[in-house]
Structure formats: C-alpha cells, structure tokens
Write an enzyme that holds these catalytic residues in place. Structure first.
Site, mmCIF file in Angstrom:
data_model
loop_
_atom_site.group_PDB
_atom_site.id
_atom_site.type_symbol
_atom_site.label_atom_id
_atom_site.label_comp_id
_atom_site.label_asym_id
_atom_site.label_seq_id
_atom_site.Cartn_x
_atom_site.Cartn_y
_atom_site.Cartn_z
ATOM 1 C CB SER A 1 7.879 -7.823 -1.633
ATOM 2 O OG SER A 1 6.725 -7.075 -1.372
ATOM 3 C CG ASP B 1 2.701 -8.754 1.045
ATOM 4 O OD1 ASP B 1 2.780 -8.051 0.019
ATOM 5 O OD2 ASP B 1 3.608 -8.801 1.895
ATOM 6 C CG ASP C 1 4.694 -10.533 -1.787
ATOM 7 O OD1 ASP C 1 4.508 -9.348 -2.123
ATOM 8 O OD2 ASP C 1 4.948 -10.869 -0.614
ATOM 9 C CG ASP D 1 3.109 -6.394 -3.141
ATOM 10 O OD1 ASP D 1 2.099 -7.122 -3.167
ATOM 11 O OD2 ASP D 1 3.939 -6.431 -2.226
HETATM 12 MG MG MG Z 1 4.728 -7.638 -0.744
#
Ligand code: MG
Length: 443
Positions: free
Chosen positions: A92, A238, A236, A234
C-alpha cells in the site's frame, strides 16, 4: 511465523516477507482445480514474490491467472469476474523496501479473520510440494483486468456530462499501480489529463502516502497548469486524495463528507462509516437524507456491514471508499472519477469544500505497555463518565448532543488514542481533559 495484520501480511522484503514465504502462501491457498488471480503494485520485489507465489499455487495443483501490475480493486474485480480467489502483492503506502499480500475470495471480498487463521495454520504445518507432474496447475495471463475495471468505473459515473465539460485533471499515480489505469480511465471519461509520476517503475518520485507533505509538488502543478482538480493515489490505488483548483487538499473529512453527499444524491439509504468518522461526515449523511451507521475500523468491516444493510456507500475517514455497484473493496480509481463528476455537476471543489462545516477536534496518543489491558479498564470508566449512545466493539465511542469521543487502542502501535470533537471549542477542551484524565490512570 507468518502473521496477518490489519490488512493482510506486510513487512520488509528479505526480512518478514520473502520468496520463501510467497511460495508457502501459494501452497496454503492453492487447491486442485481452483483458480487464483495474482496482481501486484510496482515495487521492485513484486515480480519475485509474484513468481514464487505462482509456483506455490501451481505446485499443489492450483491454476494461476496473472494480471500483472494492477490496483488492489482491479484484482478484487478480476477475482469476482473470473470466479477465482485473488492475491494482491502490495504494501500500500509503505516505503519501497516493504511488500506484502492481500487476499480476496471469489466474491471480491477481502478474506476474514477465520480464513486468515486457516492460512496461518497451513503455513505452520510446512506443507511440501505434493502433486505429481501430471497434476500440477497451469498459468495464463489475463490482459483484460484493467479495461474491465475502467468499464465498471465509467458505468457508474456520468460520462456524458464529463465529456461535455472536459475538465482538466492532474493525476499523480505515485509511480504505483494507478499508473497503468488512471490516466487512461480519465482520458476515456473525457478529461484533459496531465499525468505525473505515472511511470510504473517501482522507483518512487514521492512518498507513497498521499498526504500534504508528499503532495506539495503535485499541488503546485495543479495550480501551475490551471487544472480543475488533482487526484493522487497511494501505491496500490485503493485510495485517492483530492486536490482542489487552488492546489489545496480537500482534507479527508471534507472529502468524505462530499462523497457521502454525492452518493446519497444518486440513491437514498444507509451510509456505513467507522467509529473515527467526524461530525462533518455525520451531518453530510443526515442532511442528504441518509442514515449514519458506524462500525469497527477496517474496510473488511465496512464491506460486511454494507452488504448486511444494503448500504448505498461505505467510507472510512482514512480515504478508503467502497461504492455500491462497484467492487466490495476500497476503489481509488472510482473515487477519483466520482470527484471529476462532482466538479462537472457542482463546480469548483474549493468552494464546495468551504461549505463543509469542520468542528473543533482534538486527538492525542498515550503510550501503553499493554494497550488492550489498559482499554479493558478505560472503557467502563468512559461509559460511566460520558452519557450518550455507546459503540464499544472497537475501543469505545460515545455520541452525545453536539459531539462525540473515541478512546481506542491503535491497531499497529503500543498506544491508546483519544479523539474528541464538539461544536463548542471550550466544551470540547473540557471533555477532552476529562477523557484524558481517565486514560492516564490506566496506561
Ligand atoms: Mg492502499
């Protein structure tokens, strides 16, 4: 010994996380005749972990579908679409030397505690490469995951409106997984796109946490090119953090309040958020005809309650938003597009942000040798001292007229945190002093 944290497994590559662990994880989750989707963010260690994980799965007879570099929600969607389990290799927003794993089931949901415990146990057994050559699994590459995610996201926003307005959008992919999807998704939606940090190289031009400090240059670019808004992800993707036309971050509370209003504008119903939600969020939900519902911290809990309550939206104050009709995990791609639509429909985000009332709030942390033991003593005292609506499944939150407070053990650090918010500054200070006095007695 492998241990799941608050969001999958995470650690430094070469220490807690390495190829050996990845292979064992593959063997623990692999099953004859079962498919597993594997995606990863751009970290340089990702390719090593991907290969080892795939080897582990194939070695026990499972089949692998590789989708390559992709955001976490893209992996969840691919798992759901292909009827497979899913693994995202990511850490992340952690620094580049970290990496880790997030696991999904074939509904696209992040796996729960029970399933995590099962994986931990299997790895503890030290399973061997078991199947014979003719029983080993296969692997295929799937190149449709990103385009399918774009299709899903564009189906949930007003593309006709965006195409008409043609907003100028700066997108900062942080050299992470968003690089392979977000500039293209925005262009397809009809935006004029300025993409920065969009090479998926694994060499990060900025810190991966999309916060004020890491986004100074991006914010300056938003102003310099005269963009209507900026979107920053960020590692990844999400999460998405939104920058207004003045180059200022909306702020996570205002951002969540605005997106709650937006979603309730589409459909009335329950909005799930967590015990950390501020009054700005509560007011936005109630003002727009929605029902405010809080649960434990963590997107797994938000997703679960959304499903149970048939909620219209679920959002955590940290910037992780789950959209009904989308995937049951936080989706930074859809988050960015929702704000593009919001701008197209309601105008400048800087002005919209000003309309969100932010109240006096104070947060403090107290080091605790045994945070959970401390909380067992603190919680009953807080409930005695403050009268109101209590939520005590995750620390203790009390909601009362004009404000609320939360005392909670951190999920990752040996500390107990206090948060107090109240419409009146002096009342807030007094409530805070009272709560702090209780906490100090037991940490
Ligand atoms: Mg993340």
């Amino acid at each position: 010994m492998v241990k799941f944290g608050t969001s999958g497994i995470r650690g430094r590559f070469g220490e807690e996380v390495d190829a050996n662990l990845a292979a064992r994880l593959g063997q623990a989750i692999g099953k004859r005749g079962a498919k597993a989707v594997i995606g990863r963010d751009t970290r340089t260690s990702g390719v090593i972990l991907e290969n080892a994980l795939a080897s582990g799965i194939i070695s026990v007879g499972g089949d692998v579908i590789r989708i390559g570099i992709a955001p976490t929600p893209t992996v969840a969607l691919a798992a759901k679409r292909l009827g497979a389990s899913g693994v995202m290799i990511t850490a992340s927003h952690n620094p580049p030397e970290y990496n880790g794993f997030k696991f999904f089931n074939s509904s696209g949901n992040e796996i729960g505690k029970e399933e995590e415990a099962r994986i931990e146990e299997k790895i503890g057994e030290g399973r061997k490469f078991e199947v014979k050559w003719e029983e080993m699994g296969e692997e295929v590459r799937d190149r449709t995951a990103v385009s399918e995610h774009i299709k899903l996201a564009l189906g949930l926003v007003d593309v006709a409106l965006i195409r008409k307005k043609r907003p100028k959008v700066v997108v900062d992919c942080g050299n992470g997984a968003a690089s392979v999807i977000m500039p293209y998704a925005l262009r397809e939606a009809g935006c004029r796109v300025v993409a920065v940090n969009a090479e998926p190289s694994g060499l990060f031009a900025r810190g991966l946490e999309p916060n004020l400090e890491n986004l100074r240059e991006t914010a300056a670019i938003v102003r310099a090119v005269g963009a209507d808004l900026g979107i920053a992800h960020d590692g990844d993707a999400d999460r998405a953090v939104i920058i207004d036309e003045n180059g200022e971050l909306l702020g996570l509370d205002a951002q969540l309040a605005l997106v709650c209003g937006e979603e309730l504008g589409r459909k009335k119903g329950t909005v799930v958020t967590t015990i950390e939600a501020s009054m700005a969020v509560k007011e936005a939900i109630e003002k727009n005809g929605g029902k405010f519902f809080i649960t434990k911290v963590g997107s797994v809990h938000v997703a679960r309650e959304m499903e149970r309550l048939k909620a219209v939206f679920g959002g955590e104050p940290c910037g992780e938003y789950i959209f009904s009709g989308g995937v049951p995990v936080p989706d930074g791609i859809l988050t960015g597009l929702e704000f593009v639509e919001l701008f197209c429909r309601k105008g400048k985000l800087g002005a919209l942000k000003e309309r969100v009332r932010i109240y006096p709030m104070k947060r403090a942390k107290y080091p605790a040798k045994d945070k959970n033991a401390a909380m067992r003593k603190i919680a009953p005292e807080i409930k005695k001292a403050f009268k109101g609506k209590v939520f005590d499944e995750d620390g203790v939150r009390v909601d009362f007229e004009g404000g609320w407070l939360l005392v909670r053990a951190s999920g990752t650090e040996p500390i107990v945190r206090i948060t107090v918010e109240h419409k009146d500054l002096r009342t807030m200070e007094a409530l805070f002093a009272k709560a702090a006095e209780i906490a100090r007695r037991f940490v």
